[in-house]
Design an enzyme around this catalytic site. Structure first.
Site, PDB file in Angstrom:
ATOM      1  N   CYS A 156       5.441  13.870   4.985  1.00 54.56           N
ATOM      2  CA  CYS A 156       4.213  14.831   4.876  1.00 54.56           C
ATOM      3  C   CYS A 156       3.309  14.534   3.982  1.00 54.56           C
ATOM      4  CB  CYS A 156       4.712  16.276   4.933  1.00 54.56           C
ATOM      5  SG  CYS A 156       5.625  16.738   3.369  1.00 54.56           S
ATOM      6  N   HIS A 204      12.347  19.957  -1.791  1.00 55.58           N
ATOM      7  CA  HIS A 204      11.362  19.607  -0.861  1.00 55.58           C
ATOM      8  C   HIS A 204      12.011  18.976   0.338  1.00 55.58           C
ATOM      9  CE1 HIS A 204       7.902  18.613   1.437  1.00 55.58           C
ATOM     10  NE2 HIS A 204       8.175  17.665   1.773  1.00 55.58           N
ATOM     11  N   CYS A 259      12.002  20.012   4.160  1.00 53.25           N
ATOM     12  CA  CYS A 259      10.799  19.557   5.034  1.00 53.25           C
ATOM     13  C   CYS A 259      11.359  18.938   6.430  1.00 53.25           C
ATOM     14  CB  CYS A 259      10.261  18.146   4.375  1.00 53.25           C
ATOM     15  SG  CYS A 259       8.898  17.516   5.271  1.00 53.25           S
ATOM     16  N   CYS A 316     -11.613   2.317   5.679  1.00 49.20           N
ATOM     17  CA  CYS A 316     -10.687   1.953   4.808  1.00 49.20           C
ATOM     18  C   CYS A 316      -9.515   1.376   5.292  1.00 49.20           C
ATOM     19  CB  CYS A 316     -10.425   3.375   3.614  1.00 49.20           C
ATOM     20  SG  CYS A 316      -9.503   2.898   2.420  1.00 49.20           S
ATOM     21  N   ILE A 317      -8.650   0.632   4.599  1.00 49.74           N
ATOM     22  CA  ILE A 317      -7.588   0.215   5.025  1.00 49.74           C
ATOM     23  C   ILE A 317      -6.512  -0.137   3.882  1.00 49.74           C
ATOM     24  CG2 ILE A 317      -8.339  -2.374   4.985  1.00 49.74           C
ATOM     25  CD1 ILE A 317      -6.683  -2.920   7.769  1.00 49.74           C
ATOM     26  N   THR A 330      -2.185  -1.166   2.988  1.00 50.64           N
ATOM     27  CA  THR A 330      -0.787  -1.231   3.313  1.00 50.64           C
ATOM     28  C   THR A 330      -0.100  -1.050   1.938  1.00 50.64           C
ATOM     29  OG1 THR A 330      -1.373  -3.023   4.798  1.00 50.64           O
ATOM     30  CG2 THR A 330       0.931  -2.750   4.163  1.00 50.64           C
ATOM     31  N   ARG A 354       2.248  -8.744   2.403  1.00 44.45           N
ATOM     32  CA  ARG A 354       2.935  -9.986   2.511  1.00 44.45           C
ATOM     33  C   ARG A 354       4.048 -10.009   3.619  1.00 44.45           C
ATOM     34  NH1 ARG A 354       0.906 -13.618  -0.968  1.00 44.45           N
ATOM     35  NH2 ARG A 354      -0.115 -12.656  -2.971  1.00 44.45           N
ATOM     36  N   GLY A 408      -0.686  -5.742   7.551  1.00 40.89           N
ATOM     37  CA  GLY A 408      -2.156  -5.818   7.257  1.00 40.89           C
ATOM     38  C   GLY A 408      -2.781  -6.420   8.592  1.00 40.89           C
ATOM     39  N   GLU A 449     -16.570  -1.738   7.336  1.00 37.01           N
ATOM     40  CA  GLU A 449     -17.676  -1.398   6.598  1.00 37.01           C
ATOM     41  C   GLU A 449     -17.813  -2.364   5.460  1.00 37.01           C
ATOM     42  OE1 GLU A 449     -17.815   2.712   3.804  1.00 37.01           O
ATOM     43  OE2 GLU A 449     -17.560   3.039   6.329  1.00 37.01           O
ATOM     44  N   SER A 460     -13.692  -4.845  -0.246  1.00 33.57           N
ATOM     45  CA  SER A 460     -13.180  -4.724  -1.533  1.00 33.57           C
ATOM     46  C   SER A 460     -12.409  -6.217  -1.675  1.00 33.57           C
ATOM     47  CB  SER A 460     -12.026  -3.760  -1.751  1.00 33.57           C
ATOM     48  OG  SER A 460     -10.951  -4.092  -0.870  1.00 33.57           O
TER      49      SER A 460
END
Length: 268
Positions: free
Chosen positions: A60, A73, A77, A163-164, A166, A172, A176, A197, A201
């Protein structure tokens, strides 16, 4: 205490940061202790947590200050997979489409998680205009978070990734490339061109360069003599991308036992 980033936290004087400049130096995420790379704007009361370690539920994404809170929790949960619709499943791998408007707290926490590993991440609270595609790997315990990408619901420039990320412990391993592949597949389903976009980076540029290097190598391995750029472009308009095995023709409505809502399912 609410896990959601909100204005309820009382602002106070800035704490003295540790030598590495990070208030939160590591997170406990599932079975992993992960060293953080960048600071994230958690509420001020999280600036002086024991050992600089944040505890985070991998299902969560609620974040907590201590092992005791995390243990409590964990017993309560009931969540075992991301919210939203499961739109892809292949064996143990699933991708969930999560609407930032319908699941605001989860998506805000997801953005805070990604900020600890992305230097350019700036979106945290205004998640409503975005869709989040969360990749998981499932076992008997539940669907374990692997990574995600987000995109605007309405992008005037046809960006298919905002935005992406891993998780470092999952990098590796090809995850990705699978996320990037899936973003292009969604663009093909929507019958529009798509690109990430800009500007990318440093890690994003490295990931996309690796993705397209592998894709072109696979094409050239079986290409006709004297390949031309036009032929390569035509090839990728007609095929799925990379080696995930996803096919655009296999996208169809399907119900699965893990979610009660009919959703798009991509078979391989």
């Amino acid at each position: 205490m609410s896990p959601a980033p909100s204005s309820a936290a009382t602002p106070g004087p800035h704490p003295v940061l540790p030598p590495n400049g990070l208030r939160i130096r590591r997170i406990r995420f599932g079975e992993y202790d992960i060293e953080t790379w960048y600071d994230a704007p958690f509420p001020e009361e999280y600036a002086a947590i024991p050992d600089g370690r944040l505890w985070m539920c991998e299902y969560c994404l609620k974040y907590m200050k201590s092992r005791f809170s995390a243990s409590r929790h964990q017993t309560k949960c009931k969540v075992r997979h991301p919210p939203g619709d499961e739109i892809y499943r292949d064996g143990r791998v699933s991708i969930f489409e999560v609407d930032g408007r319908k699941n605001k707290i989860y998506c805000q926490n997801l953005c805070l998680l990604s900020k600890m590993f992305l230097d350019h991440k700036s979106l945290f609270y205004d998640v409503e205009p975005f869709l989040f595609y969360v990749m998981t790997e499932t076992d008997d315990m539940g669907a374990h978070f692997v990574g995600y990408f987000s995109k605007e619901k309405l992008s005037p420039k046809n960006y298919n990734v905002s935005c992406i990320m891993t998780l470092p412990v999952r990098q590796r391993q090809g995850w990705g490339n699978l996320l990037i592949d899936f973003s292009y597949l969604l663009s093909k389903k929507e019958q529009r061109a798509g690109s990430p976009e800009k500007p990318l980076s440093a890690l994003g540029a490295l990931g996309y360069r690796n993705y397209w290097t592998l894709s072109l190598m696979r094409y050239l391995r079986n290409a006709p003599p004297n390949p031309r750029l036009e032929g390569i472009c035509r090839h990728y308009r007609q095929r799925s991308f990379a080696d995930s095995g996803m096919q655009i023709s296999a996208l169809r409505p399907q119900s699965r036992s893990r979610t009660s809502i009919p959703h798009w399912y991509i078979s391989t």
